[in-house]
Design a protein around this motif. Sequence first.
Motif, PDB file in Angstrom:
ATOM      1  N   LEU A 283      13.078 -78.483-119.922  1.00 51.32           N
ATOM      2  CA  LEU A 283      12.893 -78.828-118.544  1.00 51.32           C
ATOM      3  C   LEU A 283      14.452 -79.214-118.055  1.00 51.32           C
ATOM      4  O   LEU A 283      14.616 -79.040-117.047  1.00 51.32           O
ATOM      5  CB  LEU A 283      12.325 -80.216-118.681  1.00 51.32           C
TER       6      LEU A 283
ATOM      7  N   LYS B 202       2.738 -78.493-112.073  1.00 52.00           N
ATOM      8  CA  LYS B 202       2.534 -77.051-112.812  1.00 52.00           C
ATOM      9  C   LYS B 202       2.485 -77.279-114.233  1.00 52.00           C
ATOM     10  O   LYS B 202       1.422 -76.567-114.639  1.00 52.00           O
ATOM     11  CB  LYS B 202       3.613 -76.036-112.173  1.00 52.00           C
ATOM     12  N   SER B 203       3.205 -77.967-114.791  1.00 47.71           N
ATOM     13  CA  SER B 203       3.359 -77.956-116.219  1.00 47.71           C
ATOM     14  C   SER B 203       1.927 -78.667-116.845  1.00 47.71           C
ATOM     15  O   SER B 203       1.329 -78.278-117.804  1.00 47.71           O
ATOM     16  CB  SER B 203       4.804 -78.678-116.900  1.00 47.71           C
TER      17      SER B 203
ATOM     18  N   GLU C 163      10.618 -80.863-105.768  1.00 49.00           N
ATOM     19  CA  GLU C 163      10.395 -79.848-106.396  1.00 49.00           C
ATOM     20  C   GLU C 163      10.212 -80.226-107.837  1.00 49.00           C
ATOM     21  O   GLU C 163       9.560 -79.359-108.671  1.00 49.00           O
ATOM     22  CB  GLU C 163      11.963 -79.093-106.367  1.00 49.00           C
TER      23      GLU C 163
ATOM     24  N   GLU D  98       9.547 -72.259-114.279  1.00 45.23           N
ATOM     25  CA  GLU D  98      10.211 -72.502-113.137  1.00 45.23           C
ATOM     26  C   GLU D  98       9.033 -72.337-112.182  1.00 45.23           C
ATOM     27  O   GLU D  98       7.913 -72.058-112.174  1.00 45.23           O
ATOM     28  CB  GLU D  98      11.020 -71.027-112.565  1.00 45.23           C
ATOM     29  N   VAL D  99       9.220 -73.450-111.193  1.00 43.82           N
ATOM     30  CA  VAL D  99       8.574 -73.294-110.041  1.00 43.82           C
ATOM     31  C   VAL D  99       8.327 -72.030-109.505  1.00 43.82           C
ATOM     32  O   VAL D  99       6.990 -71.835-108.779  1.00 43.82           O
ATOM     33  CB  VAL D  99       9.157 -74.437-108.970  1.00 43.82           C
TER      34      VAL D  99
ATOM     35  N   LEU E 113       7.226 -79.308-110.334  1.00 44.10           N
ATOM     36  CA  LEU E 113       7.301 -78.507-111.718  1.00 44.10           C
ATOM     37  C   LEU E 113       6.600 -79.133-112.752  1.00 44.10           C
ATOM     38  O   LEU E 113       5.872 -78.425-113.693  1.00 44.10           O
ATOM     39  CB  LEU E 113       8.851 -78.710-111.953  1.00 44.10           C
TER      40      LEU E 113
ATOM     41  N   ILE F  48       6.279 -75.371-119.596  1.00 44.87           N
ATOM     42  CA  ILE F  48       7.090 -75.576-118.516  1.00 44.87           C
ATOM     43  C   ILE F  48       7.687 -74.202-118.117  1.00 44.87           C
ATOM     44  O   ILE F  48       8.074 -73.477-118.966  1.00 44.87           O
ATOM     45  CB  ILE F  48       8.280 -76.548-119.128  1.00 44.87           C
TER      46      ILE F  48
END
Lengths: 320, 202
Positions: free
Chosen positions: A259, A286-287, A279, A316-317, A283, A314
């Motif tokens: 991360l 999403k994880s 952001e 990338e966005v 992130l 984890i």
Amino acid sequence: MAKDLNAFRNERILTLVEQGEITICEAFIMMRKSSSPTTKGDVEISREERIAQIQRELSLLIGLKSVKQLIQEIQAFVEIQQRRISVKLNSEPVVLHMIFKGNPGTGKTTVARIIGKLFREMGVLSKGHIIEVERADLVAEYIGQTAQRTREQLRKAYGGILFIDEAYSLARGGEKDFGKESIDTMVKAMEDQRSDLIIILAGYSKPMEDFLQTNPGLNSRFPIAIDFPDYSAFELFKIAEGMLKQRDYQLNKAARRKLFRIIEDMKKKDQSNFGNAREIRNLIEKSIRKQAVRLVKKQQSSRTDLMEISNEDIGEVLEV
Amino acid sequence: MKRVIILGQANVGKTLFTLNFADYLGAKTINLSFQDSQRGSYTRTISVKDAVDLLVSDKPHHTRCLQSAVLQIPWGKGVKHFEIMDSAGLIDGIHENEPIRRAMAQTLATVRQAEMILHIFDCNRIAKQDILHGVAEVDYQVAQFGQLRAGYGVLANKFDLPQAKEGFDKLCQEFPGHCIMPISALYKQGFREVRDFVKRQL
Ligand SMILES: Nc1nc2c(ncn2[C@@H]2O[C@H](COP(=O)(O)OP(=O)(O)O)[C@@H](O)[C@H]2O)c(=O)[nH]1
Ligand SMILES: [Mg+2]
């Protein structure tokens, strides 16, 4: 010849260690004896070292590169003025009242505290402590009491730093407000007690600038303005960790490393847009979804499993 | 070219510091040199990022090969080079394992070649355990040995962890008069002081 003997002795030490005959401690003692001592001075901690220690403390604060640099400059300036005075050269007046601009939690108070200690060691301030106040500590409700209340705080801060948070609130009510009286009292004190007091006005950038614009007299009295910038990659990483903790998740070691690396890369790629925590939130969310997908495939999961975000969760966005 | 050796107990973060500090100073690659009983000694060069994944570990005595890198520090208009060398974790007693003993001997040999020593401690461990375990006998010996040289600095690592400050204070009490620099090898914090320290000795 003596050199050869030394080399031989040293070789012997290594062999003994390798064969398990002596401990490393013993080896160091033997090596110490066979190497010629170059004497070093005594160990009393000097002023320079104390200053160095404070500088280390400053440098260890997260981010704040420009702040640190500026403080270094101020320190150098003060030091040189002191030296010039000592050899009777003309010296600049050293006015050290400051404006700190930046969002909450960007290190303003911490830096003020360190500056206090630094100036104390440098002999600029006699005590170097810090008194933190806001409008309510300075401004009273009734006529005539504000000056008294402000003077009270100034008295406490004497020898150190008076740190006024959200200083622009002193100008809140315009000309007739008692905040004005407080400012006037301070300005007077700054003129009387020239040296042994530093006042720092702190707050959000924009209202701070407006405040200074409407009180132009203050600019010259507070010649040092420091901007406290927004979060660095590391700070953002800490924010991410905090967000996960709040949601009862935690990163395992590999995930932390990944991360941090991703945040670093994102920040490198997109300097301008990557200033806020939004952001980071994406992130993290999403994880959390990725972890769910990973776990749902298994029949069972332990409490720890449910909490743990691992590095494969984890990403990338941008890949959403 | 001057040489800096990184010393300390197992798991204090020597390898991670070596690699991240190399990265901080802009190095792209790390040299690994292996001492293999079958193949003799040989070297490999790998990227700093791969090296972190390969070499940093929670298991003690993970560092068996010798990592080193040639690094540069800005100097006037140009740069000055120096070599940084990682080492195996130092232990108090005599290890039963022959390869580990050999690694110790190799570390000592490297110490002798180095002009500078950076001695690393794990602040968090010092805070959690009493000082006797966070600081081992061998650490005191290293400190005494280091005093004979000009370039001896102490790095108080893992400063990012919650209890680190406490450990740092204890360390300062234990080694008064030394240059003690708080750092986080993991997050590359405090590296500028280390760089300046090394620079002063070059
Ligand atoms: N939190 C934290 N962990 C660290 C830091 N430095 C090293 N570590 C961790 O400590 C462990 C041992 O690190 P390593 O570099 O292999 O230690 P060595 O045995 O001294 O070479 C690894 O899990 C690292 O990730 C640090 O500054 N902060
Ligand atoms: Mg290692």
